[in-house]
Scaffold this motif. Structure first.
Motif, mmCIF file in Angstrom:
data_model
loop_
_atom_site.group_PDB
_atom_site.id
_atom_site.type_symbol
_atom_site.label_atom_id
_atom_site.label_comp_id
_atom_site.label_asym_id
_atom_site.label_seq_id
_atom_site.Cartn_x
_atom_site.Cartn_y
_atom_site.Cartn_z
ATOM 1 N N ASP A 7 0.823 -1.210 0.000
ATOM 2 C CA ASP A 7 0.000 0.000 0.000
ATOM 3 C C ASP A 7 0.857 1.261 0.000
ATOM 4 N N ILE A 19 -6.332 8.082 -6.646
ATOM 5 C CA ILE A 19 -6.802 7.599 -5.351
ATOM 6 C C ILE A 19 -6.364 6.149 -5.171
ATOM 7 N N GLU A 21 -6.573 2.828 -2.949
ATOM 8 C CA GLU A 21 -7.318 2.145 -1.903
ATOM 9 C C GLU A 21 -6.344 1.305 -1.074
ATOM 10 N N ASP A 85 -10.121 9.576 2.596
ATOM 11 C CA ASP A 85 -11.564 9.384 2.573
ATOM 12 C C ASP A 85 -11.930 8.277 3.557
ATOM 13 N N SER A 88 -14.323 5.256 2.009
ATOM 14 C CA SER A 88 -13.834 4.269 1.037
ATOM 15 C C SER A 88 -12.460 3.712 1.390
ATOM 16 N N GLY A 90 -9.869 5.249 0.861
ATOM 17 C CA GLY A 90 -9.033 5.698 -0.245
ATOM 18 C C GLY A 90 -8.163 6.871 0.177
ATOM 19 N N GLU A 92 -5.981 9.930 -1.551
ATOM 20 C CA GLU A 92 -5.661 10.661 -2.770
ATOM 21 C C GLU A 92 -4.313 11.363 -2.610
#
Length: 232
Positions: A7, A19, A21, A85, A88, A90, A92
């Motif tokens: 990640d 974005i 995830e 976010d 989600s 997510g 960005e």
């Protein structure tokens, strides 16, 4: 960040506006990093990777970057380059070349996760060691007043600076024993910190202890006092 397709590696290779995830635990760790960034006034910053690349060689010896290199690294430093976010999971990325480095918070976060597992297994009377620099007391066994701790002088390992017992919470240490790898993200042009060998911090959880000990390496004494008063 060294693991391809992790990640963090994907965040570091993302284009502006992209974005990414991430897993819930990574998102949780990033959220805690934002909290510590705000509480320390930017002294603790996981986006410091660009400054590392600017000021340090691969072997962590100090190099002398140009003014243009320092300015570019400064532009890529700051938690404002990440937009998160919570619905989600997510993240960005708002700047190309952003380099997230969880080195100043990762061990503390891992220690907290281990403590959670031990509690689930009804093994709460435990001490979690995340390397020699991060220690978390889950709970003290019956018959003990606390876990024995000692802090050693980094320039004279045989010299004990303090002895005490840890009953709850965590203690973490940061220093220059493994090279000049600590940089004040607020003072990009200053380079790696000098004049301090080590700093320790005690906090209710290992994440706060880990991050604040890193911040204490660059904060002024009055700033440290202010932080402790605000977060005691």
């Amino acid at each position: 960040r060294f693991v391809e397709n992790s990640d963090i590696a994907r965040l570091n290779s993302a284009l502006p506006g992209e974005i990414v995830e991430v897993g819930m635990e990574v998102f949780d760790c990033l959220t805690r990093a934002v909290e510590m960034y705000e509480q320390t006034g930017g002294a603790f910053d996981i986006t410091v990777g660009a400054l590392y690349e600017c000021w340090l060689n691969d072997d962590r010896t100090v190099r002398r970057p140009s003014e243009a290199e320092v300015e570019r690294a400064r532009e890529l430093t700051g938690m404002n380059h990440l937009k998160m976010d919570t619905e989600s999971f997510g993240v960005e990325v708002l700047a190309e070349g952003l380099q997230v480095d969880l080195g100043g918070i990762g061990k503390g976060f891992a220690a907290e996760k281990v403590a959670d597992i031990l509690r689930e297994w009804s093994l709460a009377q435990a001490l979690v060691l995340a390397g020699a620099s991060s220690v978390l007391s889950v709970s003290v066994p019956d018959g003990m007043s606390g876990w024995p701790m000692r802090l050693s002088n980094p320039s004279k390992p045989g010299e004990i600076l303090a002895r005490f017992e840890l009953t709850e919470g965590a203690i973490s240490g940061s220093g220059r024993q493994k090279g000049q790898h600590i940089i004040d993200p607020r003072e990009a042009a200053a380079g790696p910190v000098e004049g301090r060998l080590a700093a320790w911090s005690m906090a209710p959880d290992a994440v706060a202890a880990d991050a604040s000990s890193t911040a204490f390496m660059v904060l002024e004494p009055q700033e440290i006092d202010d932080y402790c008063l605000a977060n005691h």
